[in-house]
Write an enzyme that holds these catalytic residues in place. Structure first.
Site, mmCIF file in Angstrom:
data_model
loop_
_atom_site.group_PDB
_atom_site.id
_atom_site.type_symbol
_atom_site.label_atom_id
_atom_site.label_comp_id
_atom_site.label_asym_id
_atom_site.label_seq_id
_atom_site.Cartn_x
_atom_site.Cartn_y
_atom_site.Cartn_z
ATOM 1 N N HIS B 29 0.839 -1.207 0.000
ATOM 2 C CA HIS B 29 0.000 0.000 0.000
ATOM 3 C C HIS B 29 0.869 1.250 0.000
ATOM 4 O O HIS B 29 1.239 1.756 1.065
ATOM 5 C CB HIS B 29 -0.904 -0.012 1.235
ATOM 6 C CG HIS B 29 -1.797 -1.215 1.300
ATOM 7 N ND1 HIS B 29 -1.354 -2.443 1.718
ATOM 8 C CD2 HIS B 29 -3.110 -1.376 0.981
ATOM 9 C CE1 HIS B 29 -2.354 -3.325 1.666
ATOM 10 N NE2 HIS B 29 -3.437 -2.697 1.227
ATOM 11 N N HIS B 260 -4.033 3.167 -3.645
ATOM 12 C CA HIS B 260 -4.167 2.596 -2.303
ATOM 13 C C HIS B 260 -3.389 1.297 -2.096
ATOM 14 O O HIS B 260 -2.500 1.245 -1.247
ATOM 15 C CB HIS B 260 -5.644 2.351 -1.998
ATOM 16 C CG HIS B 260 -5.886 1.517 -0.778
ATOM 17 N ND1 HIS B 260 -5.702 2.006 0.495
ATOM 18 C CD2 HIS B 260 -6.249 0.215 -0.630
ATOM 19 C CE1 HIS B 260 -5.954 1.043 1.365
ATOM 20 N NE2 HIS B 260 -6.283 -0.051 0.713
ATOM 21 N N GLU B 409 -18.490 -3.088 24.644
ATOM 22 C CA GLU B 409 -17.710 -4.312 24.846
ATOM 23 C C GLU B 409 -16.464 -4.317 23.956
ATOM 24 O O GLU B 409 -15.378 -4.713 24.388
ATOM 25 C CB GLU B 409 -18.571 -5.542 24.527
ATOM 26 C CG GLU B 409 -19.823 -5.676 25.385
ATOM 27 C CD GLU B 409 -21.000 -4.878 24.853
ATOM 28 O OE1 GLU B 409 -20.881 -4.245 23.784
ATOM 29 O OE2 GLU B 409 -22.060 -4.884 25.521
ATOM 30 N N HIS B 471 -29.338 -13.812 24.500
ATOM 31 C CA HIS B 471 -28.348 -13.637 25.568
ATOM 32 C C HIS B 471 -27.752 -14.954 26.052
ATOM 33 O O HIS B 471 -26.913 -14.941 26.945
ATOM 34 C CB HIS B 471 -28.985 -12.900 26.758
ATOM 35 C CG HIS B 471 -29.231 -11.439 26.513
ATOM 36 N ND1 HIS B 471 -29.931 -10.974 25.421
ATOM 37 C CD2 HIS B 471 -28.837 -10.330 27.197
ATOM 38 C CE1 HIS B 471 -29.990 -9.651 25.470
ATOM 39 N NE2 HIS B 471 -29.328 -9.231 26.519
#
Lengths: 662, 662
Positions: B29, B260, B409, B471
């Site tokens: 890159h 890129h 989280e 859950h």
């Protein structure tokens, strides 16, 4: 009765049922329904276009409770408005086995629930898919047939989850102005006041993503109504920041985290009801209020009938096509198109990457399956997802079939769930296979709900080469195979790739993951009329010169390696067969008889996969040989990597020989 | 030479090396290093406090290349500044096996690389952990010893990933003002212009999260310097939005997505160098420019020496303690504390949830391990992570040991990697086990890097009850066990929980996941002086009345069920032993001898786990019996669920009997 008193009593009906449901269950979340009862009352009694008796009417407004823990809000409303099956007995069985009122809303259990929510952030991101589908469907079938809003209730927690950023950036960019999010800003989290861990200015944040955003007192029903009015006129998606009190009405718990996730308890429940002026036995709703709510539930009957009139006036073939797509029925001719494509591949065998094979399969399919919309999380030239002739969707034109999701794998996955749930489309989207990790919560939720997006996951192993271990999946096959109801396919050549695409598109009950290579693979298969990938594994090469002494099992790019190992072993006098395993978990789920036949009884079993062994013992047993990865990959050209990690025909043959001799 | 000419030539040295590295590798890159060369030059020659020869100096400024694909930027700078081991030969071996210059920066390969980056968004979120650690460490040891910045280069893609929102919200809330992010806003993504998929106003977005944010021309070195100056004075974290041209200098590729991710090609490389005025052979840096860069690399020598003077003036015990913590050495007495705790548990056996057992273990540990910092993603009362006496960290005071991560989280997991990498602390954080899915990309990256956070994952199965299938983990054990170098423990009682905490805290080479119940479990174990969990599995109950006919394997809450099944089977005359398997993958990794001894040779093997079978065949074989889950859970009280899904002592005994008789 003054209007404001009626409004209060309508909202209190929700509050009372939410309190009673949670008390009866002895667990649950009363605070959110109590806090958002006013907002929900405004939405459902004044704005939502729905007919409670016809929860599948295609042009209904969608309502998504992103804060799924507040499920009693939704169940109360479904009961109050008269949704089919939602009886007071179901409310009494809140959170009990087999009820229509599970802890979090589950669309596959309960009519009127549009999507399963609970893991925070998923609802709002799924809603983006609903709003996308509405725009795309309207662009195809016209505003007479498709013209509805998608409303969301989201919590503080929803907006803290990272996926919410991907969702709001997508909605803002594509100007999904019929998406309206009502944010339950109660300022309370489980650990305490939100200010313990958050100080984001959400209005400003949403504005930065191109949203229309307004603040409102969530207990001022007329103000909420005015905000929804303004939202419906906006040319951008709207955030209505509703300042609310969690556990509204509870003398000792309102505005505290104690109101969030546990019953109020008998005493506080009684005090709260007295405070709010709620009378009667538990689960009892005053007759005049129930009547008013039921009227709200049938407010949309005339709109539905008018829609049915407009729809009925369409040409019959247009009606049939719309109905087919909304029902998720697959178009005629899919199998034939795949077979013709397989024959063309067999007629001119060429080595190619399976990501390229996937593109060719798509080219053969997109013409006959107009409901298939593709996209990529900014890896279009790598994922080969932009099939021939597909036009890009833009904020100005949703008539196309290709979506640039941006570098938002998780948002893409959740939105694909939403598109799939809305109906009318089969979404497929690509990224690198390693980034299934980013998509995982949404893939899982799709598996639970039975949505059927297709994931086009390329660069599937150390075979991606120089980008190195951060981008090289080694455990992702195991991790995907472990999710119930996810089907993972790793085809070995262009023909298997076509067959796996067929299975992916025919599937209507769960997500499919296509796991594809960057590197070229030879054509190994004949173009058979059947689809042997459908049972997950099959013999791709029979033993030569006698009963098999060795069976080699492999998937994807390693089938070629197994074939070359077989040649070595045959030369060494060991009749060897090869079983191609495009879907390990699909094969494990076959009958013992099918499995025994395909696994066979050769004394030596060796599996080859450029991934961890985890899961393969189900076929080869703990005593079987395995050639693959035991840790992370490395950055190097592909050939060096396969040699370095010892995944070669020679190593496979050696493993088999050692076991045969030992 | 005019200053501006020198500045250009310093930056062009990076550009030239980046072009040459990618050309030599024939992949990579170039566009990002070419675009950000000016910004990086300003940072490293004028601001970064570092001594290239001493990459482990504790008070160095940290630099994190979140846009890891632009790795040649970092490698070029490491070479130019004279980092140990970064020779020009290593640049020539860019992306080759075993080089110090892999495709993406890998901190475990290359001195001077602070963290492994590549999966977008991880770098910026890990950087939040570094900045957190700096604040916490400074609060303990004073500014004389700890006072450094954390600089980040992030890409458009980094900011599109959802995790970036969690990261910036955390940094803004905690006012991590020594975190400075330079955003490479080149406006180009792989699919084309960023405007295809994005229209977020990032400056406004960061401001909404409490950041100081400024726009700057990323090719105006003095303007960049002024922005960094202002950032260093801010009392908030700073975003410097650097408008840049990807592939700066390339006549035909600058400003396009072609710049890129692929080599410029020989011709364009030559044109680019001519355009920029870069002379000489590939990898050649003009002597005066190399000298200037090397001087930049030793700019920090005096600062380092002054720091060493200040540090040396501290009391010896303070020096020793700082050095111990930074080296990651564990405190003396950990094993003794655990053993004493185990004895106390055995002396007063009580049924309790392992999440509660975990809290008790923590209470026994926190006093002797001051570097242990705990936290939760807004589930403190559920995860039981707030051990006795821990004080909360707040934006005003980092002297505490408890972090409220909010409902983030993924951001928590990445920040824990950063805290672990920075040194000085052992981070542990909690959420529900199902939400390992949200943390997964950061857990994986930690496993690759060998960071050692502890995840306190409670509510580990259908045992969580009424919250239902969204859950309830069923596949998460398999999914965690499959990741190389992650250690997953699911203890069966309070004593095993203490033992697993010990193993988690003693581990210094990878993440540990503690998988804990919500429901009560009896104490099953004696307080032995050894730690049998260390080998992953061990016999917890021997056969009675003869040689074992049945071996039952179980983990966590199902060990109790296996023990009760054993009682039934013993009654039925089948001598049955039970093997507790707190860590399946740790056990699979033991020697064949150890495994054979523990697995034993009873003719019937049955595994019991309230999760999917995937992975267990490595112990019980395809012919073994399994009692567990085959799909998702359901919302109901725990007892109903275990009965409904048939995970009971009776079902286990029945499975064993059927196999014994069959």
């Amino acid at each position: 009765m003054a209007l404001s008193e009626l409004q209060n009593r309508l909202a209190n009906a929700i509050r009372g049922l939410a309190i009673d449901g949670v008390e009866a269950a002895k667990s649950g979340h009363p605070g959110m329904p109590m806090g958002m009862a006013d907002v929900a009352t405004v939405l459902f009694t004044r704005f939502m276009k729905f007919d409670a008796a016809a929860p599948h009417w295609p042009d209904r407004d969608r309502f998504i409770l992103s804060a799924g823990h507040g499920s009693m809000l939704l169940y109360s409303i479904l009961y109050l408005t008269g949704a089919p099956g939602m009886t007071v007995d179901e409310l009494k069985r809140f959170r009990q086995l087999g009820s229509k009122t599970p802890g979090h809303p589950e669309n596959f259990h309960t009519a009127g629930v549009e999507t399963t929510t609970g893991p925070l952030g998923q609802g709002i991101a799924t809603a983006v898919g609903f709003a996308f589908a509405e725009k795309m469907l309207a662009a195809r079938h016209g505003k007479d047939v498709v013209d509805h809003y998608t409303y969301v209730i989201a919590s503080d927690g929803d907006l803290m989850e990272g996926i919410s950023q991907e969702a709001i950036a997508l909605a803002g960019h594509y100007r999904l102005n019929k998406l309206i999010v009502m944010w339950d800003h109660n300022g309370i989290s489980i650990d305490g006041p939100l200010s313990l861990s958050d100080s984001v200015d959400q209005v400003k944040r949403f504005e930065s993503a191109g949203w229309h955003a307004v603040n409102v007192d969530g207990h001022d029903q007329d103000a909420v109504a005015a905000a929804i009015e303004s939202a419906r006129k906006s040319d951008a998606p709207t955030l209505i920041a509703c300042k609310t009190t969690i556990g509204f009405g509870s003398p000792h718990r309102a505005g505290t985290s104690k109101a969030h996730g546990e019953p109020l308890g008998q005493e506080e429940a009684a005090l709260t009801k007295a405070n709010l002026g709620i009378e009667g036995a538990p689960f009892e709703v005053p007759a005049d209020i129930l009547k008013a709510w039921r009227e709200a539930g049938s407010r949309g009957v005339s709109a539905r009938k008018q829609w049915e009139g407009r729809f009925g006036a369409l040409a019959e073939d247009l009606q049939a096509e719309f109905t087919r797509r909304m029902a998720g029925e697959r178009p005629a001719g899919l199998g034939e198109a795949i077979l013709a494509h397989k024959k063309a591949l067999a007629a001119a065998p060429a080595a190619m990457a399976t990501r390229k094979s996937s593109e060719l399969a798509l080219n053969a399919i997109v013409g006959i399956m107009p409901e298939l919309v593709l996209g990529s999380a900014d890896l279009t030239p790598s994922n080969n997802t932009k099939a021939k002739g597909l036009v890009e969707i833009s904020p100005q034109d949703f008539g196309g079939r290709y979506i640039h999701w941006g570098i938002r794998e998780h948002g893409m996955a959740a939105a694909m769930n939403g598109i799939s749930l809305h109906g009318g489309f089969v979404p497929a989207g690509g990224t690198f296979f390693a980034f299934t990790d980013y998509c995982r919560p949404a893939i899982r939720l799709g598996a639970l709900m039975g949505t059927s997006p297709v994931y086009v996951m390329t660069h599937d192993s150390i075979g991606l080469g120089e980008d190195g271990p951060t981008h090289q999946p080694v455990e992702h096959l195991a991790a995907m195979r472990a999710i119930p109801n996810v089907r993972t396919f790793r085809p070995c050549d262009a023909i298997e790739t076509a067959e796996c695409w067929q299975l992916a598109l025919e599937r209507r009950s769960g997500p499919t993951i296509l796991v594809l290579t960057r590197q070229n693979l030879p054509l190994l298969r004949e173009a058979t009329a059947d689809n042997p990938c459908a049972q997950g594994a099959y013999e791709i090469a029979a033993p030569v010169g006698g009963k098999a002494e060795v069976t080699l099992f492999a998937s994807g790019s390693e089938v070629e390696i197994a074939m070359n190992a077989r040649a070595i072993l045959n030369q060494r006098g060991l009749p060897t067969r090869v079983v191609s395993v495009p879907s390990l978990e699909l094969f494990i789920g076959q009958s013992d008889e099918v499995k025994a036949r395909i696994i066979g009884d050769a004394p030596v079993k060796v599996a080859v996969e450029a991934a961890v062994r985890f899961g393969w013992d189900a076929i080869i047993g703990p005593e079987g040989g395995f050639v693959g990865m035991s840790g992370f990959g490395a950055s190097a050209p592909i050939k060096d990597l396969y040699n370095h990690f010892g995944i070669t025909p020679e190593a496979v043959a050696e493993t088999a020989l050692r076991r045969h001799n030992g």
